[in-house]
Design a protein around this motif. Structure first.
Motif, PDB file in Angstrom:
ATOM      1  N   UNK A  51       0.803  -1.238   0.000  1.00  0.00           N
ATOM      2  CA  UNK A  51       0.000   0.000   0.000  1.00  0.00           C
ATOM      3  C   UNK A  51       0.829   1.280   0.000  1.00  0.00           C
ATOM      4  N   UNK A  52       2.163   1.169  -0.145  1.00  0.00           N
ATOM      5  CA  UNK A  52       2.996   2.367  -0.007  1.00  0.00           C
ATOM      6  C   UNK A  52       3.879   2.524  -1.236  1.00  0.00           C
ATOM      7  N   UNK A  77       8.049   6.474  -3.531  1.00  0.00           N
ATOM      8  CA  UNK A  77       8.335   7.912  -3.470  1.00  0.00           C
ATOM      9  C   UNK A  77       7.694   8.526  -2.224  1.00  0.00           C
ATOM     10  N   UNK A  78       6.468   8.105  -1.915  1.00  0.00           N
ATOM     11  CA  UNK A  78       5.786   8.629  -0.724  1.00  0.00           C
ATOM     12  C   UNK A  78       6.512   8.223   0.546  1.00  0.00           C
ATOM     13  N   UNK A 128       9.732  10.210   1.011  1.00  0.00           N
ATOM     14  CA  UNK A 128       9.469  11.577   1.471  1.00  0.00           C
ATOM     15  C   UNK A 128       9.118  11.628   2.942  1.00  0.00           C
ATOM     16  N   UNK A 129       8.220  10.746   3.363  1.00  0.00           N
ATOM     17  CA  UNK A 129       7.771  10.803   4.765  1.00  0.00           C
ATOM     18  C   UNK A 129       8.936  10.536   5.710  1.00  0.00           C
ATOM     19  N   UNK A 188      -1.447   0.253  -4.692  1.00  0.00           N
ATOM     20  CA  UNK A 188      -2.381   0.465  -5.787  1.00  0.00           C
ATOM     21  C   UNK A 188      -1.866   1.476  -6.806  1.00  0.00           C
ATOM     22  N   UNK A 189      -1.115   2.458  -6.340  1.00  0.00           N
ATOM     23  CA  UNK A 189      -0.647   3.493  -7.259  1.00  0.00           C
ATOM     24  C   UNK A 189       0.406   2.936  -8.219  1.00  0.00           C
ATOM     25  N   UNK A 233      -8.706  -1.401  -1.630  1.00  0.00           N
ATOM     26  CA  UNK A 233      -7.916  -0.963  -2.779  1.00  0.00           C
ATOM     27  C   UNK A 233      -8.350  -1.707  -4.026  1.00  0.00           C
TER      28      UNK A 233
END
Lengths: 412, 354
Positions: free
Chosen positions: B69-70, B73-74, B77-78, B101-102, B127
């Motif tokens: 689910x991650x 890139x996200x 950043x986090x 999903x992305x 999702x």
């Protein structure tokens, strides 16, 4: 009690003006440190603002060479602000296009729990190819598809929040914030938005926009009073009118020209290379807003200025001052309060998403001098009456929006 | 040298955020190097890490994040945002899992070929609305429409996905070096953009252009922690991990300089549960002295650099605090306690990785 203003501060890194980070007395890279954000949030809480607001996109802003950019992920910043404040609302921008809805629902719901019910999610679809390439795509999805997905993801996320049985939030669930001025954006706002950020230069247009959204919400079976419409307002405060004008003039002079041109070119969707400052924007290149690709909201605002004033490139750059298209008010605290009161009483706004020219100094001036004027006029709270963001905004907990029907998601 | 002590906390219920805040203060005082925030259905570890790091400035925080689910890139950043905010005292315990999903909508978009596989994934949850739940053609079309023009991605195993994911994180974290942020107000230059580089990763599971949006942290890059399991063998983990955690039963016959090896120790609410666990409760102190001796022998035998203490069975926060006060000084050679992660020291330095 009389209707009250709602005021947020948009901590747009160094400030909304393109030259903000170069302003005399400003630490040019302060917006790359966490203390910049936590200290402004503490100041906003002292001033009894509704919330701090963080804009965001999951990419390095291509304009970063000449102006500071957003550079810290909002949920991490807001979690830290939550640890160091007690009342101020915390609104963060997260992309519906580039987040997995399962993960997003969980993380944002948890942030709402951790902050004691102070969180709001600003749903954005994230325009542009730069972010797309960080997620395996060659380019952005078309505008309508992004908004279909936003409606689908937002309704899924809200449904997941409503289904929580543990680690609950005192405000029930996060506030849904939306900021789209496009036709697709307005539809999404009417469907799920509770706080609506807008960009408007003109009072009559803003009033019509607010009415349209309220009518749209009613059409989705919602109570129009569940919408709080907050136009962006860039502020340049001076102790005298002359001082404010001088500050504005200085900011215009500090605006890196290369940045201003590239930003405007990005908004318009065509190159400005070869166009000199004293030439008008070629009208033949301007498409209708609904045909524009990236952010239709800001395209619409800029096109309206061009249609109305037919400015030269130099005049337009100066009017926008690298701020993208939000309305700029320049003046004394009394004059700025007058403007805010006029829009508020005219039904053009429920309050404002304030975008100070330079951070932190422009916000310090706003909090120390403009807020007290609004308080004396009985337009803004002098104490918080509750602890949650919904309390501050006067919002109850609305019905859970229906999931998107399949028929709306998929044209055959 | 100092023995590294990592304490795992699962925050939310029954250990509340306020409890975790209090335990963190005790842990820091006792000499714990870093708090690992578990991702086990409780509060999101990146949220609690952000919160707790806003209140405790002399201890490190490791957020567990699964690949599932991650999008990388996200995650990059986090974790980097947390690391910069904490003054270089943040890490990630990257857990092997599935896709998101992305990044993965692409796979599902391939004419429904993958729809069945996704539907069988019990972790897919809602999702699957975009990703092909039920395998219905309509739903698949919808996912495919959103997935757009991306190329197909091959199915890969969890270890391979983990390695690729860690590779992407490491490269993104190096893509915007701190020195590139110059802030030259007179010249109107925020960054030296020659020093900022796209990564243009194009792998089996992910395609990520970069660069990341903010400069690297004071510790260079966040620490990566890996748990050694059947799913993630030593060779796969060691390529990118800074810290590897093993169980008592695990034999590690390789040692790599620059990788810290930690042994996992349970702190057990049920004193009879496990002879190797640290008991809590009134009879604990004597038992802890003996246990500490055994654990130090284990450390010598396996060349451990420290221990990961993991509460089990939801011990009462005060009992947990009491165990920490006794056990941590017995395990750590730190003198005075807490010096390892004193204010101003990065996590990487505290772990002797710098």
């Amino acid at each position: 009690m009389t209707r009250q203003l709602h005021i947020n501060v948009n901590i747009l890194n160094a400030g909304v003006f393109g030259g903000s980070w170069r302003f005399p007395g400003t630490d040019g890279t302060a917006s790359y440190t966490i203390d910049h954000y936590t200290s402004i949030a503490k100041k906003a809480e002292q001033a009894k603002l509704d919330a701090v607001f963080l804009a965001d996109g999951p990419s390095l802003d291509p304009s970063v060479k000449h102006r500071t950019a957003n550079n810290l992920e909002p949920t991490t910043v807001l979690a830290r602000i939550a640890a160091q404040t007690e009342k101020i609302g915390l609104i963060g921008t997260l992309s519906s296009t580039y987040n997995d809805p399962v993960e997003l629902a969980r993380r944002l719901g948890d942030l709402d729990h951790v902050s004691g019910g102070r969180f709001g999610w600003n749903v954005v679809t994230t325009a542009g190819p730069v972010a797309a390439r960080n997620f395996g795509r060659r380019g952005e999805l078309e505008h309508a598809t992004r908004y279909e997905r936003a409606a689908d993801v937002a309704t899924q996320v809200i449904a997941a929040w409503a289904a929580r049985t543990r680690l609950l939030s005192p405000q029930g669930r996060p506030v849904v914030v939306q900021a789209g001025g496009s036709t697709d954006g307005k539809r999404l706002a009417s469907r799920v938005g509770e706080v609506i950020f807008s960009a408007d230069q003109d009072l009559a247009h803003a009033r019509a926009f607010r009415t349209e959204l309220r009518d749209g919400a009613a059409a989705f079976g919602r109570n129009p009073d569940e919408l709080v419409v907050l136009p962006g307002l860039s502020t340049v405060v001076g102790s005298t009118e002359a001082e404010a004008r001088a500050r504005r003039e200085l900011l215009d002079n500090l605006l890196p020209d290369a940045y201003a041109r590239s930003r405007l070119a990005g908004q318009l969707g065509f190159s400005l290379d070869g166009l000199s400052d004293d030439e008008p924007i070629p009208a033949s290149l301007l498409v209708e807003p609904d045909q524009a690709g990236g952010s239709q909201t800001f395209y619409r605002v800029v096109k309206a200025i061009i249609d109305r004033d037919n400015p030269t490139l130099g005049q337009l750059l100066k009017k926008l001052s690298g701020g993208g298209g939000h309305r700029i008010v320049t003046g004394t605290p009394e004059q700025i309060a007058d403007d805010i009161e006029q829009w508020f009483r005219a039904g053009a706004a429920d309050g404002f998403n304030v975008m100070p020219d330079v951070l932190p100094s422009g916000f310090d001036d706003f909090a120390d001098h403009v807020i007290p004027v609004l308080q004396r006029r009985g337009l803004f709270r002098t104490e918080y009456e509750g602890t949650t963001l919904r309390d501050h905004l006067g919002l109850g907990l609305p019905a859970v929006p229906a999931l998107l029907p399949e028929s709306e998601v998929i044209p055959a | 040298m100092t023995t590294i002590i990592q304490l795992t906390l699962s925050v939310g219920d029954p250990l509340t955020l306020a409890d975790a805040d209090a335990v963190t203060a005790v842990a820091q005082e006792a000499g714990v190097t870093t708090i690992r925030l578990a991702d086990d259905g409780n509060l999101d570890p990146t949220v609690t890490a952000g919160y707790l790091a806003g209140r405790h400035h002399g201890i490190g925080f490791i957020a567990e994040v699964p690949t599932t689910h991650q999008a990388p890139y996200n995650t990059a950043r986090r974790i980097l945002s947390l690391d910069r905010a904490s003054g270089g005292r943040t890490g990630i315990a990257l857990r092997p899992g599935d896709g998101d999903e992305v990044s993965g909508g692409v796979v599902v978009g391939l004419a429904g070929r993958r729809a069945g596989e996704v539907a069988e994934d019990s972790d897919a949850g809602p999702a699957a609305r975009w990703a092909g739940e039920g395998g219905g053609q309509v739903v698949v079309d919808r996912a495919a429409r959103w997935a757009g023009e991306c190329g197909g991605q091959a199915f890969v195993g969890r270890a391979a996905r983990w390695t690729e994911y860690a590779h992407v994180l490491s490269r993104l974290w190096a893509s915007f070096p701190r020195v590139a942020l110059i802030g030259d107000q007179a010249a109107g230059l925020v960054v030296d953009d020659e020093l900022i580089r796209a990564i243009n990763h194009n792998g089996e599971s992910y395609r990520v252009a970069g660069p990341i949006d903010g400069p690297s942290s004071v510790q260079g890059r966040p620490v990566i922690v890996a748990d050694l399991t059947d799913e993630l063998p030593f060779a796969a983990a060691a390529e990118y991990a800074d810290v590897i955690v093993i169980d008592r039963a695990t034999q590690v016959d390789q040692h790599i300089s620059g990788v810290a090896l930690l042994g996992r120790v349970w702190i057990d609410a049920d004193a009879d549960a496990d002879a190797d666990a640290a008991p809590v409760g009134p009879t604990a102190p004597a038992g802890l002295v003996a246990l500490a001796g055994e654990l130090r022998a284990w450390a010598l035998e396996q060349r451990l650099d420290g221990f990961e203490l993991v509460p089990r069975g939801d011990p009462d926060p005060e009992d947990l605090a009491a165990v920490l006060k006794t056990l941590v000084p017995l395990l750590a050679n730190a003198s005075p306690p807490g010096a390892a992660a004193a204010s101003g020291t990065t996590l990487r330095a505290a772990l002797a990785l710098a």
